[in-house]
Write a protein that holds these residues in place. Sequence first.
Motif, PDB file in Angstrom:
ATOM      1  N   ALA A  30      15.079  -0.039   7.872  1.00  0.00           N
ATOM      2  CA  ALA A  30      15.838   0.962   7.719  1.00  0.00           C
ATOM      3  C   ALA A  30      16.428   1.365   9.082  1.00  0.00           C
ATOM      4  O   ALA A  30      15.770   1.625   9.886  1.00  0.00           O
ATOM      5  CB  ALA A  30      14.965   2.354   7.204  1.00  0.00           C
ATOM      6  N   GLY A  31      17.888   1.136   9.039  1.00  0.00           N
ATOM      7  CA  GLY A  31      18.718   1.525  10.177  1.00  0.00           C
ATOM      8  C   GLY A  31      19.626   2.802   9.923  1.00  0.00           C
ATOM      9  O   GLY A  31      19.969   3.111   8.839  1.00  0.00           O
ATOM     10  N   PHE A  59      10.920  -1.193  10.563  1.00  0.00           N
ATOM     11  CA  PHE A  59      10.414  -1.274   9.237  1.00  0.00           C
ATOM     12  C   PHE A  59      10.216  -0.077   8.440  1.00  0.00           C
ATOM     13  O   PHE A  59       9.579   0.703   9.029  1.00  0.00           O
ATOM     14  CB  PHE A  59       8.894  -2.069   9.445  1.00  0.00           C
ATOM     15  CG  PHE A  59       9.097  -3.559   9.844  1.00  0.00           C
ATOM     16  CD1 PHE A  59       9.736  -4.561   9.127  1.00  0.00           C
ATOM     17  CD2 PHE A  59       8.697  -3.929  11.076  1.00  0.00           C
ATOM     18  CE1 PHE A  59      10.166  -5.776   9.445  1.00  0.00           C
ATOM     19  CE2 PHE A  59       8.877  -5.211  11.628  1.00  0.00           C
ATOM     20  CZ  PHE A  59       9.597  -6.160  10.741  1.00  0.00           C
ATOM     21  N   LEU A  60      10.618  -0.056   7.070  1.00  0.00           N
ATOM     22  CA  LEU A  60      10.334   0.909   6.366  1.00  0.00           C
ATOM     23  C   LEU A  60       8.938   0.950   5.759  1.00  0.00           C
ATOM     24  O   LEU A  60       8.144   0.046   5.893  1.00  0.00           O
ATOM     25  CB  LEU A  60      11.327   0.616   4.915  1.00  0.00           C
ATOM     26  CG  LEU A  60      10.984   1.897   3.757  1.00  0.00           C
ATOM     27  CD1 LEU A  60      11.744   3.228   4.471  1.00  0.00           C
ATOM     28  CD2 LEU A  60      11.907   1.156   2.538  1.00  0.00           C
ATOM     29  N   GLU A  61       8.390   2.159   6.172  1.00  0.00           N
ATOM     30  CA  GLU A  61       6.899   2.449   5.727  1.00  0.00           C
ATOM     31  C   GLU A  61       6.870   2.967   4.298  1.00  0.00           C
ATOM     32  O   GLU A  61       7.623   3.494   3.710  1.00  0.00           O
ATOM     33  CB  GLU A  61       6.495   3.674   6.763  1.00  0.00           C
ATOM     34  CG  GLU A  61       6.687   3.461   8.149  1.00  0.00           C
ATOM     35  CD  GLU A  61       5.689   2.592   8.819  1.00  0.00           C
ATOM     36  OE1 GLU A  61       4.621   2.164   8.022  1.00  0.00           O
ATOM     37  OE2 GLU A  61       5.287   2.368   9.877  1.00  0.00           O
ATOM     38  N   ASN A  62       5.399   2.574   3.887  1.00  0.00           N
ATOM     39  CA  ASN A  62       5.105   2.865   2.475  1.00  0.00           C
ATOM     40  C   ASN A  62       5.273   4.248   2.397  1.00  0.00           C
ATOM     41  O   ASN A  62       4.952   5.209   3.201  1.00  0.00           O
ATOM     42  CB  ASN A  62       3.608   2.430   2.281  1.00  0.00           C
ATOM     43  CG  ASN A  62       3.553   1.150   1.842  1.00  0.00           C
ATOM     44  OD1 ASN A  62       4.494   0.621   1.581  1.00  0.00           O
ATOM     45  ND2 ASN A  62       2.256   0.528   1.598  1.00  0.00           N
ATOM     46  N   GLY A  63       5.761   4.970   1.168  1.00  0.00           N
ATOM     47  CA  GLY A  63       5.786   6.470   0.734  1.00  0.00           C
ATOM     48  C   GLY A  63       7.017   7.009   1.301  1.00  0.00           C
ATOM     49  O   GLY A  63       6.996   8.094   1.054  1.00  0.00           O
ATOM     50  N   HIS A 106      -2.420  -5.730   9.810  1.00  0.00           N
ATOM     51  CA  HIS A 106      -1.981  -5.773   8.618  1.00  0.00           C
ATOM     52  C   HIS A 106      -1.041  -4.856   8.076  1.00  0.00           C
ATOM     53  O   HIS A 106      -1.552  -3.698   7.231  1.00  0.00           O
ATOM     54  CB  HIS A 106      -3.049  -6.191   7.711  1.00  0.00           C
ATOM     55  CG  HIS A 106      -3.866  -7.473   8.168  1.00  0.00           C
ATOM     56  ND1 HIS A 106      -3.607  -8.612   8.117  1.00  0.00           N
ATOM     57  CD2 HIS A 106      -5.096  -7.626   8.772  1.00  0.00           C
ATOM     58  CE1 HIS A 106      -4.532  -9.530   8.577  1.00  0.00           C
ATOM     59  NE2 HIS A 106      -5.481  -8.821   8.868  1.00  0.00           N
ATOM     60  N   TYR A 107       0.182  -4.901   8.335  1.00  0.00           N
ATOM     61  CA  TYR A 107       1.256  -3.933   7.743  1.00  0.00           C
ATOM     62  C   TYR A 107       1.367  -4.029   6.275  1.00  0.00           C
ATOM     63  O   TYR A 107       1.234  -4.895   5.993  1.00  0.00           O
ATOM     64  CB  TYR A 107       2.418  -4.078   8.605  1.00  0.00           C
ATOM     65  CG  TYR A 107       2.306  -3.682  10.137  1.00  0.00           C
ATOM     66  CD1 TYR A 107       2.376  -2.373  10.673  1.00  0.00           C
ATOM     67  CD2 TYR A 107       2.233  -4.722  11.110  1.00  0.00           C
ATOM     68  CE1 TYR A 107       2.380  -2.222  11.975  1.00  0.00           C
ATOM     69  CE2 TYR A 107       2.107  -4.666  12.328  1.00  0.00           C
ATOM     70  CZ  TYR A 107       2.109  -3.367  13.065  1.00  0.00           C
ATOM     71  OH  TYR A 107       2.073  -3.021  14.170  1.00  0.00           O
TER      72      TYR A 107
END
Lengths: 179, 179
Positions: free
Chosen positions: B41-42, B71-75, A33-34
């Motif tokens: 994000a690229g 995919f952009l990650e949290n933080g 669960h991303y």
Amino acid sequence: MNFCSHCGHTISFRVPEGDDRKRHVCDRCDTIHYQNPRIIAGCIPFSGDRVLLCKRSIEPRRGYWTLPAGFLENGETVLQGALRECREEACATLDTADLCGIYDIPHINQVYVFYRGPLRDDRYGAGQESLDVELFSAGEVPWDDLAFPVITLALEQFFSDRDAVPPSVHTAAVTRRLR
Amino acid sequence: MNFCSHCGHTISFRVPEGDDRKRHVCDRCDTIHYQNPRIIAGCIPFSGDRVLLCKRSIEPRRGYWTLPAGFLENGETVLQGALRECREEACATLDTADLCGIYDIPHINQVYVFYRGPLRDDRYGAGQESLDVELFSAGEVPWDDLAFPVITLALEQFFSDRDAVPPSVHTAAVTRRLR
């Protein structure tokens, strides 16, 4: 997050095979669960040298002024989301709008994307999430009563170069209170 | 989505009070599980008149060429995500990069945000998700073997105005195969 939304079993917070960071992973079906940042689609509606602001009727920051903005919904483009928020919160219509800023707020996992555009006409009013909606010139903006630092920054940058051709697109990370 | 990730109970797909669209809502604890588009994000790494592309080692579109993106990650900020993907997929470093495009793909609930920047040096190579990494001029790009329509569009727009000052920022919705 405590349970797998797919099978209902308990989950662990661990690094999945082939990954390099901890994720919420189901202990039974192995679904990962991303969790990813969310986009806030917003707009800066203007008429002449004035911008349209909304006084928030909801928490957080009830009673403070903001720009029409809200979470982007599945199935819509960022521009469609920005125009929808303008209709919902300010009962106002923009026929066209240009991208004018992307503001990262990484500590709360949000990315604001703002479009700016001229009001179609002089019709606007308070939507469900607003107590009041008004036009303000740069000198009239209630700078000390804006709802969020990102709103302050977007307005400052809008007024600083609103006549630029082609429109400037600003990028910034908002990591603390600006004022 | 079948179960509440907070309490584990079954969920319904219904319009919550005060909302205007169906959401996944827990039948026991009333938690609303919003689903929103995700940011990819690229970056477009370049050296002189050539861009750095990666041949995908993973599905979908294994064996086809793409730009470093994920995919952009949290933080993290979008720029940080773009630079991370460049390191991970192309083993390459950009010291600076400018926003150059936002591409909505509403039918799959994705928003691509691209930054472009010069390679720090001539070091690059295939990361875990790449079979090969190479520099291509506009005439050398394997246009018929690009992985996704959004990659084609981003590269076409990059080559069309790469010398613009200030850098152009493109926006477009990708709603079907372009080529």
